[in-house]
Write an enzyme that holds these catalytic residues in place. Structure first.
Site, PDB file in Angstrom:
ATOM      1  N   HIS A 128      47.281  32.168 -32.026  1.00 25.16           N
ATOM      2  CA  HIS A 128      47.611  32.386 -30.739  1.00 25.16           C
ATOM      3  C   HIS A 128      46.402  31.978 -29.695  1.00 25.16           C
ATOM      4  CE1 HIS A 128      49.991  35.817 -32.625  1.00 25.16           C
ATOM      5  NE2 HIS A 128      48.967  35.905 -33.684  1.00 25.16           N
ATOM      6  N   SER A 180      43.463   8.739 -11.194  1.00 21.07           N
ATOM      7  CA  SER A 180      44.022   9.710 -10.018  1.00 21.07           C
ATOM      8  C   SER A 180      43.914   8.781  -8.686  1.00 21.07           C
ATOM      9  CB  SER A 180      43.548  11.173  -9.745  1.00 21.07           C
ATOM     10  OG  SER A 180      43.976  11.487  -8.490  1.00 21.07           O
ATOM     11  N   LYS A 231      38.662  11.788 -11.336  1.00 20.15           N
ATOM     12  CA  LYS A 231      39.658  12.271 -12.606  1.00 20.15           C
ATOM     13  C   LYS A 231      40.074  11.021 -13.691  1.00 20.15           C
ATOM     14  CE  LYS A 231      42.782  15.166 -12.168  1.00 20.15           C
ATOM     15  NZ  LYS A 231      42.817  16.026 -12.957  1.00 20.15           N
ATOM     16  N   GLU A 288      49.973  13.455 -22.741  1.00 21.59           N
ATOM     17  CA  GLU A 288      51.163  14.066 -21.832  1.00 21.59           C
ATOM     18  C   GLU A 288      52.432  13.655 -22.220  1.00 21.59           C
ATOM     19  OE1 GLU A 288      49.629  15.506 -17.654  1.00 21.59           O
ATOM     20  OE2 GLU A 288      48.081  14.152 -18.680  1.00 21.59           O
TER      21      GLU A 288
END
Ligand code: ARG
Length: 475
Positions: free
Chosen positions: A155, A276, A282, A289
């Site tokens: 969890h 970025s 960044k 992803e």
């Protein structure tokens, strides 16, 4: 070129041609179409169904076309309907009407599915190879962290400490199942459809099994109607790809979370990160992803083919032309994702100290107290209750489990003495998890060793199958 027209008074409308046309995507079947034409030619020749001299010139022309296709000097043109008609145009341009001789006993219906099986087997072997590469990257990375504890989660809450090598090595097991599915798929897909004709078989002596062997298939069709309509192998391949995508997406999810500021466990190499355009600081885990994101289209391609097949009448229906784009797209997607994720895994470093510090947090050693009591034959439900009370006491007094006093332990349960502190260490917890397949580092090291040996063996098997396939193609 189209392969029909004798009975038509009028040619097709531009819109009908546009809708029918598949050559812009099925062109990649060309090498397999040429090879299966050579096998068909061989049986026509063997059984005297073609003049020997014609057979020889056709074979020569097919070989020339194969070279021209591979170097790009022969390609489809606007008027070609599909790969089969384009290649027949190529033959007739070289040979005149003799170029049409290969149509004897063969329909595009048995031809297209034979070509697609060959294409799929060839590319599936390459997928399998890419998976073994990813698997070995995972296992080698796992081997570096066998003795490094980290919190294990259920969890997404701290559950019990685990060896971080164990955590990484689990992914190799998922891919081992994918490889197993591929092996199973290969044996079921190894069936030739040539000889089925349009649907009913042929009055010519075509010996389907002879042609099947010529093309490296294990067998030929048992029912000609099924042979031209069966696309189970496409749907099954797409399921395997959806499952691989699913496995890749779970790696993607972990890498994304682990490289977040909050976790800061994973340091993804610059070579597998992106920046970025507005925030100069960044460094984003885009490969992870994309692995997660691309799994969507892999599932979509499966659903698209299953939906097309549902309720479809048997034998050939033009709907079946819709089998190719989803299949090709899934192959292409995995050929993009698998190498990038192998590289990302191989080059990621993990912060051992941070993971070790986090390992005992969140009372992740509470199970040790319950197990300690269970070993003293306290029924597990009571042992669990006592361990829970220890956690509650620690929470209310802002202490860790090992900081409770002997008196407090005994007050919670008469069998709970101070020696319980011996098991309240991360190392103790890890080393005690000696069930086969458990997280004890010695067992994890063994697990990785076995998995690496299996990985090597699978890699060799795939290499020899690829070798046999390429020999068949160039025969
Ligand atoms: N291009 C078709 C396909 O990909 C094969 C041609 C069969 N066409 C036909 N009208 N029987 O499925």
């Amino acid at each position: 070129m189209v392969l029909w027209g004798g009975r038509f008074a009028q040619g097709p409308e531009a819109s009908a041609i546009a809708l029918s046309r598949s050559v812009h995507f099925d062109w990649r079947l060309a090498p397999y179409d040429l090879r299966s034409s050579m096998a068909h030619l061989a049986i026509l020749k063997k059984n005297g169904l073609i003049q020997l001299t014609d057979a020889d010139v056709i074979l020569k022309a097919l070989k020339e076309l194969a070279t021209e296709v591979s170097v790009g000097s022969f390609h489809a043109i606007e008027s070609d309907e599909d790969v089969h008609s384009a290649l027949e145009r190529g033959l007739t341009e070289k040979l005149g009407t003799v170029g049409g001789a290969l149509r004897a006993g063969r329909s595009r219906n048995d031809q297209v599915t034979t070509d697609l099986r060959l294409f799929s087997i060839d590319h599936m072997l390459e997928i399998a190879f890419c998976i073994t590469t990813l698997q070995s990257a995972i296992l080698e990375k796992a081997a570096e962290y066998v003795n490094d504890p980290a919190p294990g989660f259920t969890h997404i809450q701290h559950a019990q400490p685990v060896s971080f090598g164990h955590e990484l090595a689990k992914h190799a097991q998922a891919f081992a199942r994918d490889l197993d599915r591929i092996d199973d798929w290969l044996s079921r897909t190894s069936v030739s459809s040539l000889g089925a004709g349009a649907l009913a078989g042929s009055s010519l002596d075509l010996e389907p099994i002879f042609t099947a062997k010529n093309l490296g298939f294990a067998s030929s069709f048992a029912n000609s109607i099924d042979a031209v309509s069966d696309r189970d192998y496409v749907a099954e391949a797409l399921f395997i790809f959806a499952m691989i995508g699913n496995h890749l997406s779970r790696i993607g999810e972990e890498w994304t979370i682990w490289s977040s500021q909050e976790f800061a466990w994973a340091k993804v190499a610059d070579a597998y990160s992106t920046g970025s355009s507005i925030m100069p600081q960044k460094k984003n885990p885009d490969m992870a992803e994309l692995a997660r994101g691309k799994s969507g289209r892999l599932v979509g391609n499966l659903v698209s083919v299953l939906t097309m097949l549902k309720g479809l009448p048997f034998a050939y229906n033009r709907d079946l032309q819709e089998d190719k784009e989803p299949l090709f797209d899934s192959f292409d997607t995995l050929f993009l994702v698998l190498p990038a994720i192998s590289g990302m895994v191989a080059t990621t470093d993990f912060d051992r100290e941070k993971m070790a510090q986090a390992a005992p947090m969140g009372f992740s050693l509470a199970t040790e107290i319950a197990d300690y009591l269970a070993k003293k034959h306290v029924p597990f439900a009571s042992a669990h209750e006592a361990a829970g009370k220890c956690v509650a006491l620690c929470e209310s007094s802002s202490r860790e489990l090992h900081e409770l006093t002997d008196v407090e332990f005994l007050a919670i349960h008469p069998e709970l003495d101070g020696r319980v502190r011996d098991v309240l260490t991360v190392d103790g917890a890890l080393n005690s998890r000696t069930t086969a397949g458990g997280t004890a580092p010695a067992l994890v090291a063994q697990q990785i060793k076995v998995a690496l040996a299996e990985n090597m063996e699978t890699q060799q098997e795939i290499a020899s199958k690829r070798q046999a396939f390429s020999e068949m193609m160039s025969a």
